[in-house]
Design a protein around this motif. Structure first.
Motif, mmCIF file in Angstrom:
data_model
loop_
_atom_site.group_PDB
_atom_site.id
_atom_site.type_symbol
_atom_site.label_atom_id
_atom_site.label_comp_id
_atom_site.label_asym_id
_atom_site.label_seq_id
_atom_site.Cartn_x
_atom_site.Cartn_y
_atom_site.Cartn_z
ATOM 1 N N GLY A 164 0.823 -1.212 0.000
ATOM 2 C CA GLY A 164 0.000 0.000 0.000
ATOM 3 C C GLY A 164 0.855 1.258 0.000
ATOM 4 N N LYS A 166 4.026 1.433 -0.968
ATOM 5 C CA LYS A 166 4.864 1.491 -2.164
ATOM 6 C C LYS A 166 4.063 1.827 -3.414
ATOM 7 C CE LYS A 166 8.567 -0.485 -0.037
ATOM 8 N NZ LYS A 166 9.019 -1.463 0.908
ATOM 9 N N SER A 180 -4.966 8.344 -2.106
ATOM 10 C CA SER A 180 -5.959 8.343 -1.024
ATOM 11 C C SER A 180 -5.346 7.853 0.286
ATOM 12 C CB SER A 180 -7.127 7.422 -1.391
ATOM 13 O OG SER A 180 -6.680 6.080 -1.481
ATOM 14 N N ASN A 181 -4.114 7.336 0.225
ATOM 15 C CA ASN A 181 -3.450 6.714 1.375
ATOM 16 C C ASN A 181 -2.880 7.783 2.301
ATOM 17 O OD1 ASN A 181 -1.564 5.532 3.094
ATOM 18 N ND2 ASN A 181 -0.776 4.117 1.547
ATOM 19 N N VAL A 182 -3.513 7.976 3.439
ATOM 20 C CA VAL A 182 -3.138 9.059 4.348
ATOM 21 C C VAL A 182 -1.725 8.856 4.898
ATOM 22 C CG1 VAL A 182 -3.838 10.411 6.352
ATOM 23 C CG2 VAL A 182 -5.576 9.281 4.971
ATOM 24 N N LEU A 183 -1.397 7.626 5.214
ATOM 25 C CA LEU A 183 -0.060 7.373 5.761
ATOM 26 C C LEU A 183 1.030 7.703 4.734
ATOM 27 C CD1 LEU A 183 1.446 6.402 8.288
ATOM 28 C CD2 LEU A 183 1.324 4.070 7.379
ATOM 29 N N GLY A 185 0.749 10.021 2.613
ATOM 30 C CA GLY A 185 0.834 11.473 2.686
ATOM 31 C C GLY A 185 1.773 11.906 3.804
ATOM 32 N N LYS A 186 1.601 11.286 4.953
ATOM 33 C CA LYS A 186 2.435 11.650 6.101
ATOM 34 C C LYS A 186 3.905 11.272 5.876
ATOM 35 C CE LYS A 186 3.052 10.664 11.045
ATOM 36 N NZ LYS A 186 2.775 9.693 12.122
ATOM 37 N N ILE A 190 3.200 13.016 -0.109
ATOM 38 C CA ILE A 190 2.379 12.996 -1.327
ATOM 39 C C ILE A 190 1.032 13.670 -1.026
ATOM 40 C CG2 ILE A 190 1.286 11.486 -3.052
ATOM 41 C CD1 ILE A 190 3.301 9.302 -2.167
ATOM 42 N N VAL A 192 -2.745 14.132 -0.548
ATOM 43 C CA VAL A 192 -3.791 13.127 -0.312
ATOM 44 C C VAL A 192 -5.150 13.677 -0.726
ATOM 45 C CG1 VAL A 192 -2.599 11.818 1.488
ATOM 46 C CG2 VAL A 192 -3.978 13.806 2.129
ATOM 47 N N VAL A 193 -5.977 12.806 -1.278
ATOM 48 C CA VAL A 193 -7.300 13.215 -1.747
ATOM 49 C C VAL A 193 -8.336 12.178 -1.348
ATOM 50 C CG1 VAL A 193 -6.522 14.556 -3.742
ATOM 51 C CG2 VAL A 193 -6.864 12.083 -3.978
ATOM 52 N N GLY A 194 -9.585 12.625 -1.326
ATOM 53 C CA GLY A 194 -10.653 11.693 -1.008
ATOM 54 C C GLY A 194 -11.992 12.392 -0.984
ATOM 55 N N LEU B 6 -3.298 5.829 10.221
ATOM 56 C CA LEU B 6 -3.331 6.617 8.982
ATOM 57 C C LEU B 6 -3.224 5.727 7.745
ATOM 58 C CD1 LEU B 6 -1.287 9.841 9.756
ATOM 59 C CD2 LEU B 6 -3.659 9.275 10.276
ATOM 60 N N PHE B 7 -2.959 4.451 7.949
ATOM 61 C CA PHE B 7 -2.994 3.528 6.813
ATOM 62 C C PHE B 7 -4.460 3.320 6.447
ATOM 63 C CE2 PHE B 7 -3.079 -0.550 4.672
ATOM 64 C CZ PHE B 7 -1.987 -0.470 3.845
ATOM 65 N N THR B 8 -5.026 4.319 5.799
ATOM 66 C CA THR B 8 -6.436 4.294 5.419
ATOM 67 C C THR B 8 -6.645 5.282 4.284
ATOM 68 O OG1 THR B 8 -8.694 4.390 6.304
ATOM 69 C CG2 THR B 8 -7.183 6.111 7.034
ATOM 70 N N ASP B 9 -7.766 5.152 3.605
ATOM 71 C CA ASP B 9 -8.117 6.151 2.595
ATOM 72 C C ASP B 9 -8.574 7.426 3.288
ATOM 73 O OD1 ASP B 9 -7.825 4.682 0.098
ATOM 74 O OD2 ASP B 9 -9.499 3.450 0.804
ATOM 75 N N LEU B 10 -8.167 8.538 2.736
ATOM 76 C CA LEU B 10 -8.535 9.830 3.331
ATOM 77 C C LEU B 10 -10.040 9.923 3.578
ATOM 78 C CD1 LEU B 10 -7.646 12.692 4.214
ATOM 79 C CD2 LEU B 10 -8.072 13.433 1.864
ATOM 80 N N TYR B 11 -10.829 9.369 2.683
ATOM 81 C CA TYR B 11 -12.276 9.577 2.835
ATOM 82 C C TYR B 11 -12.861 8.884 4.059
ATOM 83 C CZ TYR B 11 -14.042 5.353 0.207
ATOM 84 O OH TYR B 11 -14.379 4.115 -0.233
ATOM 85 N N THR B 14 -12.517 11.720 6.472
ATOM 86 C CA THR B 14 -13.428 12.844 6.221
ATOM 87 C C THR B 14 -14.874 12.409 6.494
ATOM 88 O OG1 THR B 14 -13.461 12.347 3.838
ATOM 89 C CG2 THR B 14 -11.936 14.037 4.561
ATOM 90 N N TYR B 68 -0.099 15.461 11.758
ATOM 91 C CA TYR B 68 -0.161 15.402 10.293
ATOM 92 C C TYR B 68 -1.574 15.742 9.802
ATOM 93 C CZ TYR B 68 -0.548 13.793 5.547
ATOM 94 O OH TYR B 68 -0.811 13.747 4.209
ATOM 95 N N ASN B 126 -7.791 -4.364 3.123
ATOM 96 C CA ASN B 126 -6.413 -4.587 2.703
ATOM 97 C C ASN B 126 -5.857 -5.888 3.298
ATOM 98 O OD1 ASN B 126 -3.364 -4.235 3.495
ATOM 99 N ND2 ASN B 126 -3.675 -2.940 1.692
#
Lengths: 437, 437
Positions: A164, A166, A180-183, A185-186, A190, A192-194, B6-11, B14, B68, B126
């Motif tokens: 995930g 990588k 979309s991967n928040v981690l 981003g941290k 990168i 992050v969007v969602g 944080l290993f998750t989708d941003l949405y 939100t 973050y 995942n």
């Protein structure tokens, strides 16, 4: 993501013990390369060097690692003692991350005492494999996206945590804009969007109520998912609610149905309502093949969320990387039995405008040499490029790739020539092997 | 392998903020299931519950995670405060690891306040995805191996560290005997195996010298790789050196060439030399298709090392798991727009001899109910089975699977019926959705 030196095949450790027991401490060189590109790939993108450097720097056996190895009753005590202070002491040569590469081109080389260079085989292959696999897949998506924004939405179906991370990094490296991967981003910085999922919409009494709740919660981030019940109605309701609450509708997302037709209808409805700035985002089972088709059919899509097929490189889920001994104690070597030809000795790759040449390391040939020294005495010898820099590098290199090679629907082979000197070395090594037999 | 929330989708985050802002704290139920099996799969094997339990138990946002999220300028301050003490407080129902499952059957269900149950979507999917994907692939290999020993050799080409661990665990769960992954041996207690690589042979002046060095280093573990130069010669030399040094030759490994022919020749040479106990191990690009063929051609192979195609589930590298809201505030719900039918409400799966029935949770039907409660109030309610126990469970369940379904070359659909009560609930929910629109 840190791991342990035990993240390796058992035979790397038994061989290491065997080498040391036999007094084999001579230096060796191992090269990582691909003999043949996967059937639907015209090029590959190198990534994962960051992880290789990290694992080589941090390779330390813990006490509990040694205890576990002891429990296997397989290794000699002096070998286990030796592991306690083991660290990488060798050299690493590699291409830059984001480089395009082809068959028979080493992307990296480890030079170290043989028991060391051997030991890292599994971990290096594992890490370069997943990152290069995904960077390559992402580059293909990028090549058909015609400048539309691309986001990695694959996290839920990547092969585990590490994949995930990588996938997010490698897809960004190879032209994607966000994940979309928040981690990710941290950790990697990168973007992050969602938006929202269908369940959010369903948790409210009505779609309108869900839209209202979301826009009120995220007035600067108003992207609504419009296909939970009926997509055209969903678009109309999104427009209505955005007007009602007075919050700009940044985007609508379509995740199912005939997205070509639906995006055209959505664009028309949005434009008619004066929502010309509202973006249309499409997701759901996308890959380079479907994105190409969607755009060719004139769908007014502004951004794509690309998921499972990117995150698993679904049409080609592995690359046959090999990590082969090419030099031992200063002497070029190669394996001959399998009918899979390889070239002996340490090599350099020279890039020219329309072809590459693989030569003997040290020989001077026209073109830009692609392998550079990254580590010496087990240490990094210069600052590692940032992910943004590597992404820039990819974009520049990819822009120079002949357009013909970027076709996703046809096999085109880029010419990779073997230098005369390397051919000669091959013949010489082969005749020596045959003589010794 | 630990990760971060944080290993998750941003949405997911939100939406959570959106739920809380809108005062949506009602309980919800989400079920994880597959609508349709992948095209070349007649059954799936459930695995990864260990990781789900671990992640639900350990889900804590660190200060740097919160920092973050704050930096994204997306979330409200009270939401970020709320996250500081967030933990899972709900219920988890699931099938046992090693269970066989089919289309439309929930393998797990999370019941919790909706913002909680939603949050875990990405991480749960995942983790269950990769483990079940590989357990299924491994079961297929197991089904054709006719009792021959099977080892996971895939580590170098799994999709990263985490996949490497999960491939070892899931393949062992689904009938494999061992792995080459040393860390999986340490962490999961799986037997580890390994021999030598071609590079080891090549590092010595001759193949004979390499064999001698290896047997001397591992007198109780004498498995030699015989195909570096010429396989038949390699077998002869292995026999010669084993006799010379007086160390039993436990096995020979063939990694290339026509293994059917070569294994027959090797067996003959070994038997003639009195090495009847010496095993023949075959590796190199194997999967269920090639192993079936090799055995059908009468190759006297004792064990297979299965690599890349197992570790990436190459012929089917993902499963379309979905995690869907099925109940909100006590009321069954479902999504309707995409043409992908799903059933509303919390469910139970009943296994009968030759068919399954999916019913409404709580209804009494013939057959064995497969979903059981695993966690309550965020805590495990009974001891989690050991990996060995789950492996035994798989073996027992798999032995009861109709033989026709185990065919790897033909699509056979197992009957999964929907109970009358669930059908009625579907109709009722659908008409309510249509009325509300």
């Amino acid at each position: 993501m840190k791991t342990s030196p035990l993240f390796t095949d058992l035979y790397e450790l038994t061989m290491m013990n065997g080498y040391l027991k036999a007094g084999k401490t001579e230096w060796a060189a191992f090269e990582l390369f691909v003999r043949k590109l996967p059937k639907n790939r015209n090029y590959l993108v190198f990534a994962g060097l960051n992880d290789v450097v990290e694992l080589l720097q941090d390779y330390r056996f813990s006490e509990s690692d040694i205890d576990y190895l002891y429990s296997l009753k397989l290794f000699s005590d002096d070998f286990l003692d030796f592991l306690k202070n083991f660290r990488f002491t060798g050299k690493l040569y590699a291409m830059r991350e984001g480089e395009i590469f082809f068959q028979n081109e080493p992307v990296l080389r480890v030079e170290a005492p043989i028991y060391e260079a051997q030991l890292f085989e599994t971990a290096i292959m594992n890490q370069v494999h997943i990152s290069s696999l995904i960077a390559t897949k992402a580059a293909r998506v990028f090549s058909v996206a015609k400048g539309k924004k691309l986001a990695d939405f694959s996290l839920r179906r990547t092969h585990g945590f590490d994949a995930g991370m990588k996938v997010a990094r490698s897809s960004y490296l190879a032209g994607f804009d966000a994940t979309s991967n928040v981690l990710a981003g941290k950790v990697y910085g990168i973007p992050v969007v969602g938006t929202v999922a269908h369940s959010f919409i369903m948790a409210f009494e009505s779609e309108e109520e869900a839209f209202r709740a979301y826009l009120n919660a995220f007035p600067n981030h108003g992207i609504l998912l419009v296909d939970t019940y009926d997509t055209v109605e969903g678009v109309k309701k999104a427009i209505k609610i955005a007007k009602e609450v007075g919050i700009p509708l940044k985007g609508v997302r379509l995740d199912s149905g005939n997205v070509v037709e639906l995006s055209k209808i959505a664009r028309k409805l949005l434009d008619e309502a004066g929502f010309k700035e509202t973006k249309i985002i499409v997701s759901g089972g996308l890959d380079e093949y479907s994105i190409k088709e969607i755009l060719e059919k004139g769908a007014p899509v502004d951004a794509f969320g690309v998921g499972t097929k990117l995150g698993t490189s679904a049409d080609s889920p592995y690359i046959d990387f090999v990590y082969k001994l090419v030099e031992f104690n200063g002497k070029p070597v190669m394996k001959t039995s399998s009918g899979k030809k390889m070239y002996p000795g340490r090599k350099q790759v020279f890039r020219n405008e329309d072809h590459d040449v693989v030569g003997v390391f040290g020989e001077e040939l026209p073109g830009e040499p692609l392998l550079e020294k990254v580590m010496e005495n087990g240490l990094l010898i210069k600052e590692f490029p940032s992910l943004k820099e590597s992404r820039e590098y990819f974009l520049e290199r990819f822009s120079k790739l002949p357009e013909e090679l970027k076709r996703i629907d046809r096999k085109v082979e880029y010419p990779v020539r073997i230098s005369e000197k390397l051919k000669e070395l091959y013949r010489k090594t082969l005749s020596e092997i045959e003589r010794e037999r």
